[in-house]
Motif scaffolding. Sequence first.
Motif, PDB file in Angstrom:
ATOM      1  N   VAL A 273       0.836  -1.210   0.000  1.00  0.00           N
ATOM      2  CA  VAL A 273       0.000   0.000   0.000  1.00  0.00           C
ATOM      3  C   VAL A 273       0.864   1.250   0.000  1.00  0.00           C
ATOM      4  CG1 VAL A 273      -1.701   1.304   1.334  1.00  0.00           C
ATOM      5  CG2 VAL A 273      -1.978  -1.158   1.043  1.00  0.00           C
ATOM      6  N   GLU A 274       1.954   1.247   0.764  1.00  0.00           N
ATOM      7  CA  GLU A 274       2.832   2.409   0.790  1.00  0.00           C
ATOM      8  C   GLU A 274       3.458   2.675  -0.571  1.00  0.00           C
ATOM      9  OE1 GLU A 274       5.570   1.456   3.876  1.00  0.00           O
ATOM     10  OE2 GLU A 274       4.288   2.239   5.484  1.00  0.00           O
TER      11      GLU A 274
ATOM     12  N   GLY B 108      -0.278   2.419  -3.265  1.00  0.00           N
ATOM     13  CA  GLY B 108      -1.562   3.012  -2.914  1.00  0.00           C
ATOM     14  C   GLY B 108      -2.635   1.967  -2.670  1.00  0.00           C
ATOM     15  N   LYS B 109      -3.881   2.408  -2.657  1.00  0.00           N
ATOM     16  CA  LYS B 109      -5.009   1.525  -2.368  1.00  0.00           C
ATOM     17  C   LYS B 109      -5.043   0.346  -3.339  1.00  0.00           C
ATOM     18  CE  LYS B 109      -7.846   5.516  -0.982  1.00  0.00           C
ATOM     19  NZ  LYS B 109      -9.071   6.297  -1.292  1.00  0.00           N
TER      20      LYS B 109
ATOM     21  N   GLU C  58      -6.565   2.847   2.550  1.00  0.00           N
ATOM     22  CA  GLU C  58      -5.261   3.399   2.946  1.00  0.00           C
ATOM     23  C   GLU C  58      -5.369   4.131   4.291  1.00  0.00           C
ATOM     24  OE1 GLU C  58      -1.519   5.399   0.434  1.00  0.00           O
ATOM     25  OE2 GLU C  58      -3.563   5.464  -0.370  1.00  0.00           O
TER      26      GLU C  58
ATOM     27  N   TYR D 288      -8.059  -1.362   5.480  1.00  0.00           N
ATOM     28  CA  TYR D 288      -6.832  -0.584   5.262  1.00  0.00           C
ATOM     29  C   TYR D 288      -6.387  -0.686   3.804  1.00  0.00           C
ATOM     30  CZ  TYR D 288      -1.843   0.413   5.073  1.00  0.00           C
ATOM     31  OH  TYR D 288      -0.606   0.893   4.697  1.00  0.00           O
TER      32      TYR D 288
END
Length: 497
Positions: free
Chosen positions: A107-108, A111-112, A218, A214
């Motif tokens: 995710v970092e 992204g989503k 995000e 999450y």
Amino acid sequence: MNKITILNNRYRIIRELGSGGFGETFLSEDTQMPSERRCVVKQLKPVTANPQIFQLINERFAREAAILEALGEGNRQIPRLYAYFEEQSQFYLVQEWIEGETLTNRVENQGKMSESSVREILISLLPVLEFVHSQRIVHRDIKPDNIMLRKSDGIPILIDFGAVKETMGTVMNSSGNGTSSIVIGTPGFMPSEQAAGRPVYSSDLYSLGLTAIYLLTEKWPQELAINHDTGEVIWRQYAPRISPSLATVLDKAIMSHSRDRFHSPREMLDALTPCSLPGYGIPPAIASPSPVHPVPAPVFVAASPTASSPVVKSSSLGDWQKAGIIGTIIGLFVFLGLWISRPQVATNSSENIAAEPDQTNPEPQKSSPETPDALKGLEAVPARSESLSQIDPKQFIINYYTNLNQRQYNTTWSKLSPNFKTKAGTFADYVEWWESVAEIRVGNVRSIAQTEREAIVDVQLQYLMNDGRLVDDLKNRINLVWDNGQQTWLFDDKFEP
């Protein structure tokens, strides 16, 4: 690690992977293996140096290591335990090295995640949790950091079980007995009963649900508001395009009270998989590496499970026989209705043929598609429907999966009814899932019932996945509808036994 480079005269430290309150984790090489395979060495530090309970910790550590060994040997999505030992009053675990990235890293960096990707992760991990729970173990620390996507195949791997951490937190209580001095879990991802030191199986589902949220939003749990009247997490506004079916599943998984959540991973999996429709969705056995204990399908799911779904399966022979009997009754009633009305719809041409047996080229009588002996006489295909006599529903099914094997996705996508496509998602989702299947093998294909406009077909399918798994789907019931425009059958999803 005080400049120690070799542990247990065997494991050469390469670099540190992480550290925390319980110890440190290192990437290492096994010098006693010909390949010098890489592995993870976890150095675990007890929270107390009290010599009175050191032996107790040692015994618990050995017991928990045995559990980790059994888990790793029993499921490919849990790292294998290679060794454990105690050295200079420190405890060590040596585990399989999973090359890849955590869900947090994914995710970092990107992204989503898409809904289809999150759904696949859930469907892949729930059977792992089912296996873990079958061993009477609660993971207790499910979060994005503890789920890795393996680089070689993208499969999610569940790491870092909480039991050993609890052992390392053992201290002496006022009565002189060893007890854990800490609560295992990560704030935000653990429910109230776990924070109180009383985790249950649905505590893991709560953590998995927040992990999925999450990935979709995000947002960490601490960033999400709480409804003060109900105690529920407010998150949907951060994922406005998510399907109602998945949102409903996640809402139930993260209910504040354990009685309101799913009671087992299997129940949550069954709530997810009705959206996997015939010829499109994920085969049930992919999500069933361990024994399945059937549970009633939850009634809150938007797409209610039907006999046409390849996901909701029953292991009972009685259920299978009942489905066959129901299909037989349906076909019989349809046949009788059409037989009674037959004299009223007879055409002049058919009467002339009957009155002139000596004409040179009489029109051949229309026949219904080939049917197993047990079902002959149950179909009702009107003689005037020339197209239906040309396309056997069973052959249509075989052709459909042949085209899928040839990656002719535009062709197969066109064979889904509009109703089906609405629930199946986008064409990109459709292609993305089928790209994870190396080959579809079609076994026995059997007609259950057929009219002029609808057909019900049972087909045995076997899926060879890209990761090498061979998945059986023995009870795949498919409902077909006839499309006059294309003059072909289409997959549909509205059959209910």
